[in-house]
Write a protein that holds these residues in place. Structure first.
Motif, mmCIF file in Angstrom:
data_model
loop_
_atom_site.group_PDB
_atom_site.id
_atom_site.type_symbol
_atom_site.label_atom_id
_atom_site.label_comp_id
_atom_site.label_asym_id
_atom_site.label_seq_id
_atom_site.Cartn_x
_atom_site.Cartn_y
_atom_site.Cartn_z
ATOM 1 N N SER A 135 0.813 -1.224 0.000
ATOM 2 C CA SER A 135 0.000 0.000 0.000
ATOM 3 C C SER A 135 0.841 1.267 0.000
ATOM 4 O O SER A 135 0.406 2.308 -0.480
ATOM 5 C CB SER A 135 -0.938 0.011 1.216
ATOM 6 O OG SER A 135 -0.187 0.003 2.419
ATOM 7 N N ARG A 142 1.551 3.118 -4.191
ATOM 8 C CA ARG A 142 0.923 4.431 -4.311
ATOM 9 C C ARG A 142 1.937 5.544 -4.570
ATOM 10 O O ARG A 142 1.642 6.537 -5.199
ATOM 11 C CB ARG A 142 0.111 4.736 -3.061
ATOM 12 C CG ARG A 142 -1.206 3.985 -3.029
ATOM 13 C CD ARG A 142 -1.943 4.232 -1.718
ATOM 14 N NE ARG A 142 -3.263 3.632 -1.728
ATOM 15 C CZ ARG A 142 -3.521 2.360 -1.439
ATOM 16 N NH1 ARG A 142 -2.516 1.544 -1.135
ATOM 17 N NH2 ARG A 142 -4.748 1.897 -1.462
ATOM 18 N N LYS A 143 3.152 5.369 -4.062
ATOM 19 C CA LYS A 143 4.193 6.377 -4.262
ATOM 20 C C LYS A 143 5.022 6.137 -5.519
ATOM 21 O O LYS A 143 5.802 6.982 -5.916
ATOM 22 C CB LYS A 143 5.118 6.417 -3.046
ATOM 23 C CG LYS A 143 4.404 6.973 -1.833
ATOM 24 C CD LYS A 143 5.429 7.416 -0.837
ATOM 25 C CE LYS A 143 4.827 8.365 0.132
ATOM 26 N NZ LYS A 143 4.735 9.715 -0.304
#
Length: 119
Positions: free
Chosen positions: A33, A37-38
C-alpha cells in the motif's frame, strides 16, 4: 558483473541530498500500500554505501506495519528519497528510491516486481 558507481540523489526541491554507491541491479518495485501508491523503485544498500549530504533536519518520518523501516520524507516537497531500516536477516540497510537519483536516465533500469501486498 556489477557496475557500482557513486550516484547523486535528492528530493524535488533539493533540501534533501545524498550520495550512494550502488549498481542498478536487483531493483525492486513493490505493490504494498505504501510503495505502489508512491511509485517507489528501490535499491537496498548497506549504510556505509549511503551518505546524506544535506537535509537531516529537513525530513519527517513515517512507519507502518512492523515498523522496521523508517520512511523519510522532505518536509517541504514531500518526496521520499530513501528509508532506513532492518533487512529480513537483521542487518541495517538503506532503501534508496531510484527515481530520486539525479544522474540516472529515467527508465534506463529494470526492476523486479515484488508482492509486498501479500505480506
Amino acid at each position: 558483473m556489477t557496475d557500482v558507481k557513486t550516484h547523486n540523489g535528492s528530493c524535488r526541491c533539493g533540501a534533501v541530498a545524498f550520495e550512494v554507491d550502488a549498481d542498478l541491479e536487483g531493483l525492486i518495485e513493490c505493490n504494498c500500500s505504501h510503495c505502489y501508491r508512491k511509485g517507489l523503485v528501490l535499491k537496498f544498500v548497506t549504510p556505509d554505501a549511503f551518505r546524506l549530504k544535506a537535509g537531516e533536519d529537513a525530513q519527517t518520518e513515517h512507519t507502518f506495519n512492523t515498523h522496521k523501516i523508517v520512511h523519510l520524507f522532505c518536509k517541504t516537497c514531500g518526496v521520499q528519497s530513501f528509508a532506513r531500516g532492518v533487512a529480513p536477516d537483521g542487518s541495517s540497510m538503506v532503501a534508496v528510491n531510484v527515481r530520486t537519483l539525479t544522474d540516472v536516465e529515467p527508465w534506463s533500469w529494470t526492476a523486479q516486481r515484488v508482492d509486498g501486498r501479500s505480506f
